[in-house]
Design an enzyme around this catalytic site. Structure first.
Site, PDB file in Angstrom:
ATOM      1  N   HIS A   1     -10.064   1.446 -10.685  1.00 10.77           N
ATOM      2  CA  HIS A   1      -9.615   2.389  -9.648  1.00 10.77           C
ATOM      3  C   HIS A   1      -8.143   2.739  -9.830  1.00 10.77           C
ATOM      4  O   HIS A   1      -7.774   3.905  -9.868  1.00 10.77           O
ATOM      5  CB  HIS A   1      -9.861   1.801  -8.259  1.00 10.77           C
ATOM      6  CG  HIS A   1      -9.168   2.538  -7.167  1.00 10.77           C
ATOM      7  ND1 HIS A   1      -9.587   3.776  -6.733  1.00 10.77           N
ATOM      8  CD2 HIS A   1      -8.070   2.234  -6.438  1.00 10.77           C
ATOM      9  CE1 HIS A   1      -8.771   4.196  -5.774  1.00 10.77           C
ATOM     10  NE2 HIS A   1      -7.839   3.274  -5.583  1.00 10.77           N
ATOM     11  N   PHE A   2      -7.282   1.730  -9.951  1.00 12.79           N
ATOM     12  CA  PHE A   2      -5.862   2.115  -9.971  1.00 12.79           C
ATOM     13  C   PHE A   2      -5.397   2.592 -11.342  1.00 12.79           C
ATOM     14  O   PHE A   2      -4.318   3.152 -11.451  1.00 12.79           O
ATOM     15  CB  PHE A   2      -4.950   1.039  -9.350  1.00 12.79           C
ATOM     16  CG  PHE A   2      -4.880  -0.273 -10.034  1.00 12.79           C
ATOM     17  CD1 PHE A   2      -4.299  -0.394 -11.278  1.00 12.79           C
ATOM     18  CD2 PHE A   2      -5.353  -1.422  -9.403  1.00 12.79           C
ATOM     19  CE1 PHE A   2      -4.208  -1.620 -11.902  1.00 12.79           C
ATOM     20  CE2 PHE A   2      -5.271  -2.654 -10.028  1.00 12.79           C
ATOM     21  CZ  PHE A   2      -4.697  -2.746 -11.272  1.00 12.79           C
ATOM     22  N   HIS A   3      -6.226   2.415 -12.361  1.00 17.00           N
ATOM     23  CA  HIS A   3      -5.870   3.101 -13.605  1.00 17.00           C
ATOM     24  C   HIS A   3      -6.216   4.591 -13.524  1.00 17.00           C
ATOM     25  O   HIS A   3      -5.709   5.388 -14.306  1.00 17.00           O
ATOM     26  CB  HIS A   3      -6.527   2.432 -14.820  1.00 17.00           C
ATOM     27  CG  HIS A   3      -5.745   1.253 -15.312  1.00 17.00           C
ATOM     28  ND1 HIS A   3      -5.884  -0.001 -14.788  1.00 17.00           N
ATOM     29  CD2 HIS A   3      -4.759   1.151 -16.253  1.00 17.00           C
ATOM     30  CE1 HIS A   3      -5.043  -0.828 -15.384  1.00 17.00           C
ATOM     31  NE2 HIS A   3      -4.344  -0.168 -16.271  1.00 17.00           N
TER      32      HIS A   3
ATOM     33  N   HIS B   1       0.807  -1.214   0.000  1.00 15.10           N
ATOM     34  CA  HIS B   1       0.000   0.000   0.000  1.00 15.10           C
ATOM     35  C   HIS B   1       0.846   1.272   0.000  1.00 15.10           C
ATOM     36  O   HIS B   1       0.629   2.147  -0.818  1.00 15.10           O
ATOM     37  CB  HIS B   1      -1.057   0.050   1.093  1.00 15.10           C
ATOM     38  CG  HIS B   1      -2.008   1.163   0.802  1.00 15.10           C
ATOM     39  ND1 HIS B   1      -2.896   1.109  -0.237  1.00 15.10           N
ATOM     40  CD2 HIS B   1      -2.116   2.397   1.307  1.00 15.10           C
ATOM     41  CE1 HIS B   1      -3.515   2.250  -0.340  1.00 15.10           C
ATOM     42  NE2 HIS B   1      -3.082   3.053   0.583  1.00 15.10           N
TER      43      HIS B   1
ATOM     44  N   ARG C   1     -10.824  -9.341 -11.930  1.00 15.59           N
ATOM     45  CA  ARG C   1      -9.594  -8.768 -12.470  1.00 15.59           C
ATOM     46  C   ARG C   1      -8.644  -9.905 -12.808  1.00 15.59           C
ATOM     47  O   ARG C   1      -8.935 -11.066 -12.533  1.00 15.59           O
ATOM     48  CB  ARG C   1      -8.956  -7.835 -11.440  1.00 15.59           C
ATOM     49  CG  ARG C   1      -8.416  -8.566 -10.239  1.00 15.59           C
ATOM     50  CD  ARG C   1      -7.930  -7.656  -9.134  1.00 15.59           C
ATOM     51  NE  ARG C   1      -6.659  -7.038  -9.453  1.00 15.59           N
ATOM     52  CZ  ARG C   1      -5.875  -6.446  -8.532  1.00 15.59           C
ATOM     53  NH1 ARG C   1      -6.249  -6.407  -7.269  1.00 15.59           N
ATOM     54  NH2 ARG C   1      -4.740  -5.881  -8.878  1.00 15.59           N
ATOM     55  N   ARG C   2      -7.507  -9.601 -13.406  1.00 11.45           N
ATOM     56  CA  ARG C   2      -6.413 -10.547 -13.586  1.00 11.45           C
ATOM     57  C   ARG C   2      -6.850 -11.843 -14.227  1.00 11.45           C
ATOM     58  O   ARG C   2      -6.516 -12.931 -13.770  1.00 11.45           O
ATOM     59  CB  ARG C   2      -5.806 -10.903 -12.229  1.00 11.45           C
ATOM     60  CG  ARG C   2      -5.183  -9.744 -11.556  1.00 11.45           C
ATOM     61  CD  ARG C   2      -4.539 -10.156 -10.269  1.00 11.45           C
ATOM     62  NE  ARG C   2      -3.397  -9.300 -10.003  1.00 11.45           N
ATOM     63  CZ  ARG C   2      -2.618  -9.437  -8.958  1.00 11.45           C
ATOM     64  NH1 ARG C   2      -2.818 -10.371  -8.105  1.00 11.45           N
ATOM     65  NH2 ARG C   2      -1.603  -8.629  -8.790  1.00 11.45           N
TER      66      ARG C   2
ATOM     67  N   TYR D   1       1.681   5.350  -2.372  1.00  9.05           N
ATOM     68  CA  TYR D   1       1.975   6.741  -2.038  1.00  9.05           C
ATOM     69  C   TYR D   1       3.358   7.139  -2.524  1.00  9.05           C
ATOM     70  O   TYR D   1       3.621   8.311  -2.773  1.00  9.05           O
ATOM     71  CB  TYR D   1       1.798   6.980  -0.536  1.00  9.05           C
ATOM     72  CG  TYR D   1       0.348   6.837  -0.174  1.00  9.05           C
ATOM     73  CD1 TYR D   1      -0.561   7.805  -0.581  1.00  9.05           C
ATOM     74  CD2 TYR D   1      -0.124   5.709   0.464  1.00  9.05           C
ATOM     75  CE1 TYR D   1      -1.899   7.653  -0.331  1.00  9.05           C
ATOM     76  CE2 TYR D   1      -1.467   5.554   0.717  1.00  9.05           C
ATOM     77  CZ  TYR D   1      -2.360   6.522   0.316  1.00  9.05           C
ATOM     78  OH  TYR D   1      -3.681   6.362   0.548  1.00  9.05           O
TER      79      TYR D   1
END
Lengths: 65, 304, 591
Positions: C379-381, C228, C442-443, C232
């Site tokens: 989300h993470f794209h 995680h 996903r994946r 950041y």
């Protein structure tokens, strides 16, 4: 021109998420748009923005009105 | 520190938002009872899984409308598959893995857990209406990950049972001997069931009504005269509700020892020899080594 | 005579440039793999076996999430320390050494990943998360270790600069960009302890056959201890750009220096003790530990919300300096024609959307609905794929002239590129989010199943696939334009007419910030205490339950013996085979 060319481009780009999300939002109130209808709506909206942006502002051009 | 008024207001609003989020989640846990997959279950040995839950992955009834489902995930399948549970039931899933990390996820619902080797995920789910749910593994588990799927069938109350059927009959009998077909029916529900055991063999159909108490096993034996069937291969099928078990019995002129099998095949069209009364009907072994007890399993119990 | 970075720090400019080019190379390969996956998953074009999809996915994840982002970060951070302290690095050989180590680590990691395309026994198709018992080749883990050590040494370099500067300026506040570099580096040191422990104590010995087994839940938890905060680590350089460059480009000043420091301190303390929120659905971790991680995660919203305020306020200040008026009319006065500004503004806008889907992910029990679904990919794209990547690409248009001394090849192409990325990501990410709500995982190479179909609430799954493919195509086009600009700029001749190497002034300066904010030891100590609170009991409980080295496991795919000769042979055959495969893939894509 009411806004700069750069700002116009950004505003048009911003139509993409609006149209894409609008479909989901409208489905909540039982308005189901097809893909084609969304596309037409988007192009229409872009057209309106273009007309608004490119329309000569009052006082700056003789051809207005 | 010099903080602008607007920034102070924003800061307060942000804190209110954050505390609000935590409060709603807490309400979901405490008020609505949405518990997390946690550490309630002891660890297991993934390569053995010999405890009574996972050595026989299945659905078990533990109370009125309460069920437990013991599920294993392995490359690249779930066991049991499909999982069948009744409507309006409360099902606690216990899921573990035999190899790598998988997941057990009911498509379109919030039933979703990681499946980690050595750990048992416990999750209680309430099912209302009859419906079929797909199950996917949503954690990458190897080159065939995309083929790993299963089903959960939520069926109407009156179509649901936990009946296990296992029928046995000899492979070969001599003409004139009786053929004993024994249907072992286990009722894994808590309540008694009334049902009918039916045997179809050749053109004959015989049936018997049975009542089996909860958790009990009933044995029904049908006796068929081989002479009436005639020499040759005869398929038989035992049916209890939707469960079937079938195999083939061969009626031969004369039973011979071990190495004469080839001859028996060649002579299968010879005339019947009705008077012969040699006792050869009991060569079917009775051992219950069949561990793969998928429901309505069609393998002949005593074939091996 | 201009006043660009390369004029002031010619030696450092070379390192920064090398770091940027390394990151762009990773972006190019990772991006190519992105479009291959898009077309494969949606079923529009499948030229490879579905098993190879996971090799492509591993390379895509590692190259973009680790290599692209972190190489760019070390470039930006080196620029930030040298510029804001106004001093060269202490020893340029040391700087090249850590850069070289990072390159070596990347190459060693890439070899077994790309070997997955060949018939060789070597492979590391274990994805970016490398969850045991899936096992990669030892070289994969070893390369990751070297890469991380390289970043540690880079941190040492920045700290050395600051210590040396402090000797000469004992009473001055840490300049804001350096403050951001130092807090982020400290966070990184704490965070990487998790992955270092996972690899050095367990995964590497296990892949070498030195230990029999590992505890899958333990290595997984240690991964997320790192997994995680690494988010950041990607995000902090983007934040830094929003704080120190965006106000400047907007024509104004940063709204508040003290609040910027508060934000970075909050990230230092709260980034690490949140990793368990990736494990909400893991059996073997008690609900209470998950609740603690969730609370920390929710408070992590605070620095991001503060950033949103400061960034918008700084932009408004800039716009008003440029003659903007009115409640919203000032928006028109912003320099939208400038790709650096437009790219960062659009990235920030997307990050707001990402924040909302992130709040859903963070909600412990709402997470059941979306965990490991396509939603998460959406989300993470938006976060790393847009807030970070688009910001990086936008500021590249500012940095390239600084580190090459050459004018940007085309500002118009650059503007088109950032806008195209925004539109492409809108289509792709929206469809991913919606697909995730239907339960699409996903994946997976083929999210098409035999026994059931996904039921779309609005439109159809086919339409979602089309939307993803359209978005992916636009993003690929955007990347092509980006690389055209990078190459075009590199081929330009040196220019004397470039903007100076400056960053934004502040409205409310460092003198308004309490001294305690600069007490890095205090914040590090608090961060460590919070990590101990959040992690010691879960880790102890996991070890107590499953053992340090876990239950007996079947290693997958295979355990690989390590003779030197064998290593040499596989390396050589792999490099040649990987080259061939790359050609096949390129041929496959262009056919």
């Amino acid at each position: 021109m009411r806004i700069s060319k750069g700002a116009l481009l950004i505003v048009i780009a911003f139509i993409a998420p609006l149209i894409v999300e609008l479909r989901t939002v409208l489905a909540w109130v039982n308005v189901e748009l097809t893909l084609l209808e969304s596309a037409v709506l988007g192009i229409g909206l872009i057209g309106v923005i273009l007309v608004w942006a490119l329309w000569p502002q009052e006082g700056t051009s003789e051809s207005a009105g | 520190m010099n903080i602008h008024t607007y920034e102070k207001l924003w800061l307060i609003a942000a804190m209110v938002l954050i505390v609000g989020f935590i409060a709603t989640i807490t309400y979901g846990s405490v008020g609505l009872g949405i518990t997390m997959v946690g550490d309630q279950q002891d660890t297991v040995e993934p390569t053995e899984l010999d405890d009574e839950r996972f050595s026989d992955p299945r659905v078990a009834q533990v109370g009125e409308n309460e069920y437990e489902a013991y599920v294993t995930a392995q490359m690249f399948s779930f066991q049991p598959d499909p999982i069948e549970v009744p409507e309006d039931s409360e099902v606690t899933f216990y899921v573990t893995s035999r190899d790598v990390i998988h997941s057990f996820s009911l498509v379109g619902t919030n039933v979703n857990t990681m499946v980690i080797p050595g750990e048992v995920a416990e999750m209680t789910v309430e099912f209302d209406e009859p419906q079929d749910y797909g199950v996917v593994c949503n954690e990458y588990c190897g080159p065939n990950h995309h083929n790993m799927e299963g089903m959960v069938h939520v069926v109407p109350e009156d179509e649901f049972d936990l009946t296990e059927l296992d029928a046995e009959a000899p492979d070969e009998v001599e003409t004139g001997d009786d053929i004993d077909v024994t249907a072992t029916v286990e009722n894994r529900l808590l309540d008694p069931i009334e049902t009918t055991v039916t045997l179809e063999i050749g053109n004959e159909t015989v049936s018997e009504d049975v009542t089996i108490d909860g958790g009990e096993t009933d044995e029904t034996t049908f006796t068929v005269d081989s002479a009436q069937l005639g020499e040759g291969d005869h398929e038989w099928t035992v049916t209890v509700d939707e469960h079937t078990d079938s195999w083939t019995v061969t009626v031969v002129d004369e039973l011979e020892d071990g190495d004469a099998d080839d001859d028996a095949d060649d002579e299968s069209n010879e005339n019947t020899d009705a008077g012969d009364d040699t006792d050869g009907g009991e060569n079917g072994t009775e051992d219950e080594t069949d561990t793969d007890e998928t429901e309505s399993d069609a393998s002949g119990g005593d074939d091996e | 005579m201009t006043n660009t970075y390369i004029e002031s720090f010619p030696a450092e400019a070379k390192v920064v440039r090398a770091a940027f080019y390394s990151s762009f190379l990773a972006l190019a390969i990772g991006g190519l793999f992105g479009i291959i996956q898009t077309l494969h998953r949606t079923g529009y074009y499948r030229f490879m076996d579905s098993a190879d999809y996971y090799t492509v996915l591993t390379a895509h994840g590692v190259l973009l999430a680790i290599t692209f982002t972190i190489f760019f970060l070390v470039g930006v951070f080196t620029w930030a320390t040298t510029t804001s302290l106004d001093r060269p690095v202490e020893d340029i050989r040391f700087t090249w050494a850590w850069y070289g180590l990072m390159v070596l680590g990347t190459v060693l990691t890439a070899i077994p990943i790309f070997a997955g395309f060949t018939d060789s026994e070597m492979s590391a198709s274990v994805l970016f998360t490398f969850y045991a018992p899936l096992q990669g080749h030892p070289l994969f883990y070893f390369g990751l270790v070297l890469f991380v050590v390289g970043t540690w040494l880079a941190g040492v370099d920045w700290f050395r600069s600051w210590w040396a500067w402090k000797q000469e300026h004992p009473d001055e506040r840490i300049p804001l960009p350096t403050f951001m570099v130092l807090t982020t580096t400290l966070m990184w040191y704490i965070a990487t302890l998790g992955v270092a422990a996972a690899i050095l104590l367990f995964l590497l010995p296990w892949s070498l056959g030195l230990v029999e087994s590992v505890n899958p839940l333990l290595t997984r938890t240690l991964f997320w201890f790192f997994g995680h905060p690494v988010v950041y680590f990607w995000l902090m350089p983007a934040y830094m750009m929003w704080y120190v460059l965006l106000p400047k480009i907007s024509g104004g000043k940063l709204f508040s220096d003290p609040l910027a420091r508060v934000v970075f301190v909050l990230f230092l303390i709260l980034s690490v003790p949140t990793g368990i929120h990736h494990q909400y659905l893991d059996p073997g971790i008690a609900e209470g530990f998950k609740f603690i991680a969730m609370t920390n995660t929710m408070f992590l919203l605070l620095p991001s919300l503060l950033t949103a305020f400061t960034v918008v306020a700084s932009m408004e200040h800039g716009a008003r300096q440029r003659g903007g008026t009115g409640y919203l009319g000032w928006l028109k006065a912003l320099p939208w024609r400038d790709p650096v500004f437009a790219g960062m503004a659009l990235a920030g806008l997307m990050f707001a959307a990402a924040g909302f889907s992130g709040m859903i992910n963070a909600g412990m029990n709402i997470n059941y609905l979306v965990h490991n679904t396509f939603w998460v990919v959406g989300h993470f794209h938006l976060t790393v794929g847009t807030a970070v990547a688009l910001t990086f690409m936008a500021v590249t248009y500012w940095f390239l002239p600084q580190v090459t001394g050459k004018a940007l090849w085309s500002r118009s192409v650059a503007l088109g590129q950032v806008v195209l990325w925004f539109v492409g990501m809108t289509f792709m990410s929206n469809a991913m989010h919606r697909g995730g709500l239907l339960g699409i995982p996903r994946r997976t190479a083929e999210p098409q199943y035999e026994g059931f179909e996904f039921e779309a609430a609005v439109g159809s799954v086919g339409e979602l696939d089309a939307q993803i493919a359209l978005g992916g195509a636009l993003l690929t086009l955007s990347l092509v334009l980006f690389f055209a600009n990078v190459v075009g700029t590199a081929l330009n001749s040196r220019s004397d007419d470039l903007p100076a190497n400056e960053y934004a002034d502040t409205l409310s300066g460092p003198s308004d910030a309490p001294l305690v904010l600069d007490n890095l030891k205090l914040w590090t100590a608090i961060a460590i205490v919070l990590v101990i609170f959040a992690y010691s009991f879960p880790l102890l409980s996991i070890i107590e339950r499953g053992g340090l080295f876990g239950p007996e496991l079947t290693e997958l795919p295979v355990s690989i013996g390590l003779g030197l000769e064998y290593l040499w042979v596989t390396t050589v055959s792999t490099v040649t085979a990987a080259g061939e495969t790359a050609i096949t893939i390129i041929a496959g894509v262009s056919s």
